[in-house]
Design a protein around this motif. Structure first.
Motif, PDB file in Angstrom:
ATOM      1  N   THR A  34       0.856  -1.176   0.000  1.00 52.19           N
ATOM      2  CA  THR A  34       0.000   0.000   0.000  1.00 52.19           C
ATOM      3  C   THR A  34       0.894   1.228   0.000  1.00 52.19           C
ATOM      4  O   THR A  34       1.765   1.360   0.863  1.00 52.19           O
ATOM      5  CB  THR A  34      -0.926   0.025   1.234  1.00 52.19           C
ATOM      6  OG1 THR A  34      -1.733  -1.158   1.209  1.00 52.19           O
ATOM      7  CG2 THR A  34      -1.812   1.259   1.241  1.00 52.19           C
ATOM      8  N   GLU A  36       0.750   5.370   0.018  1.00 52.09           N
ATOM      9  CA  GLU A  36      -0.067   6.560   0.251  1.00 52.09           C
ATOM     10  C   GLU A  36       0.781   7.787  -0.078  1.00 52.09           C
ATOM     11  O   GLU A  36       1.852   7.975   0.480  1.00 52.09           O
ATOM     12  CB  GLU A  36      -0.517   6.608   1.712  1.00 52.09           C
ATOM     13  CG  GLU A  36      -1.381   7.792   2.041  1.00 52.09           C
ATOM     14  CD  GLU A  36      -1.826   7.797   3.493  1.00 52.09           C
ATOM     15  OE1 GLU A  36      -2.462   8.772   3.893  1.00 52.09           O
ATOM     16  OE2 GLU A  36      -1.517   6.833   4.233  1.00 52.09           O
ATOM     17  N   ASN A  37       0.300   8.602  -0.998  1.00 57.72           N
ATOM     18  CA  ASN A  37       1.052   9.781  -1.437  1.00 57.72           C
ATOM     19  C   ASN A  37       0.408  11.041  -0.861  1.00 57.72           C
ATOM     20  O   ASN A  37      -0.634  11.489  -1.339  1.00 57.72           O
ATOM     21  CB  ASN A  37       1.099   9.850  -2.969  1.00 57.72           C
ATOM     22  CG  ASN A  37       1.977  10.978  -3.462  1.00 57.72           C
ATOM     23  OD1 ASN A  37       2.453  11.797  -2.697  1.00 57.72           O
ATOM     24  ND2 ASN A  37       2.183  11.034  -4.763  1.00 57.72           N
ATOM     25  N   ASN A  38       1.042  11.621   0.148  1.00 54.37           N
ATOM     26  CA  ASN A  38       0.568  12.854   0.762  1.00 54.37           C
ATOM     27  C   ASN A  38       1.348  14.066   0.265  1.00 54.37           C
ATOM     28  O   ASN A  38       1.250  15.148   0.842  1.00 54.37           O
ATOM     29  CB  ASN A  38       0.671  12.770   2.289  1.00 54.37           C
ATOM     30  CG  ASN A  38      -0.258  11.723   2.857  1.00 54.37           C
ATOM     31  OD1 ASN A  38      -1.333  11.487   2.323  1.00 54.37           O
ATOM     32  ND2 ASN A  38       0.154  11.074   3.931  1.00 54.37           N
ATOM     33  N   VAL A 101       1.951   6.619  -8.272  1.00 53.53           N
ATOM     34  CA  VAL A 101       0.946   7.080  -7.328  1.00 53.53           C
ATOM     35  C   VAL A 101       0.852   8.598  -7.431  1.00 53.53           C
ATOM     36  O   VAL A 101       1.832   9.303  -7.175  1.00 53.53           O
ATOM     37  CB  VAL A 101       1.297   6.643  -5.888  1.00 53.53           C
ATOM     38  CG1 VAL A 101       0.189   7.017  -4.931  1.00 53.53           C
ATOM     39  CG2 VAL A 101       1.556   5.151  -5.833  1.00 53.53           C
ATOM     40  N   GLU A 105      -3.250  10.271  -3.644  1.00 54.85           N
ATOM     41  CA  GLU A 105      -3.782   8.950  -3.980  1.00 54.85           C
ATOM     42  C   GLU A 105      -3.188   7.874  -3.071  1.00 54.85           C
ATOM     43  O   GLU A 105      -2.054   7.987  -2.612  1.00 54.85           O
ATOM     44  CB  GLU A 105      -3.436   8.641  -5.438  1.00 54.85           C
ATOM     45  CG  GLU A 105      -4.009   7.357  -5.961  1.00 54.85           C
ATOM     46  CD  GLU A 105      -3.679   7.139  -7.431  1.00 54.85           C
ATOM     47  OE1 GLU A 105      -4.592   6.728  -8.166  1.00 54.85           O
ATOM     48  OE2 GLU A 105      -2.525   7.370  -7.849  1.00 54.85           O
ATOM     49  N   THR A 106      -3.964   6.836  -2.825  1.00 55.86           N
ATOM     50  CA  THR A 106      -3.483   5.644  -2.129  1.00 55.86           C
ATOM     51  C   THR A 106      -3.730   4.455  -3.039  1.00 55.86           C
ATOM     52  O   THR A 106      -4.839   4.272  -3.533  1.00 55.86           O
ATOM     53  CB  THR A 106      -4.207   5.445  -0.783  1.00 55.86           C
ATOM     54  OG1 THR A 106      -3.956   6.576   0.047  1.00 55.86           O
ATOM     55  CG2 THR A 106      -3.732   4.186  -0.076  1.00 55.86           C
ATOM     56  N   THR A 108      -3.168   0.195  -3.501  1.00 57.20           N
ATOM     57  CA  THR A 108      -2.830  -1.098  -2.906  1.00 57.20           C
ATOM     58  C   THR A 108      -2.758  -2.120  -4.023  1.00 57.20           C
ATOM     59  O   THR A 108      -3.635  -2.166  -4.885  1.00 57.20           O
ATOM     60  CB  THR A 108      -3.875  -1.525  -1.858  1.00 57.20           C
ATOM     61  OG1 THR A 108      -3.910  -0.546  -0.813  1.00 57.20           O
ATOM     62  CG2 THR A 108      -3.531  -2.883  -1.259  1.00 57.20           C
ATOM     63  N   SER A 149       3.922  -1.246   3.536  1.00 59.93           N
ATOM     64  CA  SER A 149       3.288   0.046   3.290  1.00 59.93           C
ATOM     65  C   SER A 149       4.343   1.125   3.200  1.00 59.93           C
ATOM     66  O   SER A 149       5.431   1.016   3.771  1.00 59.93           O
ATOM     67  CB  SER A 149       2.275   0.378   4.386  1.00 59.93           C
ATOM     68  OG  SER A 149       2.938   0.582   5.612  1.00 59.93           O
ATOM     69  N   THR A 151       4.456   5.551   2.991  1.00 58.34           N
ATOM     70  CA  THR A 151       3.783   6.847   2.985  1.00 58.34           C
ATOM     71  C   THR A 151       4.788   7.882   2.518  1.00 58.34           C
ATOM     72  O   THR A 151       5.882   7.978   3.062  1.00 58.34           O
ATOM     73  CB  THR A 151       3.258   7.220   4.392  1.00 58.34           C
ATOM     74  OG1 THR A 151       2.360   6.185   4.818  1.00 58.34           O
ATOM     75  CG2 THR A 151       2.541   8.551   4.376  1.00 58.34           C
TER      76      THR A 151
END
Length: 164
Positions: A34, A36-38, A101, A105-106, A108, A149, A151
């Protein structure tokens, strides 16, 4: 009326199919990832699977250095990002998977090509910055049911891994 033999065959087939997709104790067979792009820019993450950690460290990659020089580096030289760009696997026959990503967007996915005992290598590149290499992780887990995961934030990246 359905015979006991037919029922036994159907149940046996279902168990075999279930075993191929899932380890009955640990969960999904392939590792899940997974991301997660912040951050405000897109990232590309490449996943490679090899048989051992030692083999992983000797993987060869073509890179463009900060100085614009094209050269070959091993994964052991890419553990700490050093401004290299366009990191591309140079070795043949290594199962490879890439995902991009977008900001906010996230995603998986499962890691294809992994078999029990394999090592998973992740390399991350910042797309908007000419594919600058920003992340390297080597995950070793001999069991199924792995969850990885990552981030991504403007200030950097963080990740975790669960080995079931």
């Amino acid at each position: 009326m359905v015979s006991r033999r037919t029922i036994a065959l159907l149940l046996g087939s279902a168990l075999v199919i279930g075993y191929v997709q899932y380890d009955t104790v640990s969960g999904p067979f392939k590792p899940t990832l997974t991301v997660e792009n912040n951050d405000t820019t897109a990232y590309q993450l490449s996943a490679y699977t090899v048989e051992s950690r030692e083999q992983a460290m000797y993987l060869n990659f073509e890179v463009t250095t900060r100085d614009g020089e094209h050269r070959l580096k091993t994964l052991s030289q890419l553990i700490w990002p050093d401004g290299d760009r366009n990191v591309t696997l140079a070795d043949d026959g290594v199962p490879t998977q890439q995902i991009t990503v977008a900001p906010g967007e996230t995603v998986t996915t499962t890691i294809d090509g992994w078999t029990r005992g394999d090592v998973t290598v992740y390399l991350g590149e910042k797309v908007a910055d000419n594919g600058t290499h920003v992340y390297t992780r080597v995950r070793t887990c001999p069991r199924t049911g792995q969850e990885h995961s990552l981030t991504v934030e403007e200030a950097g990246t963080s990740g975790s891994a669960t080995c079931a």
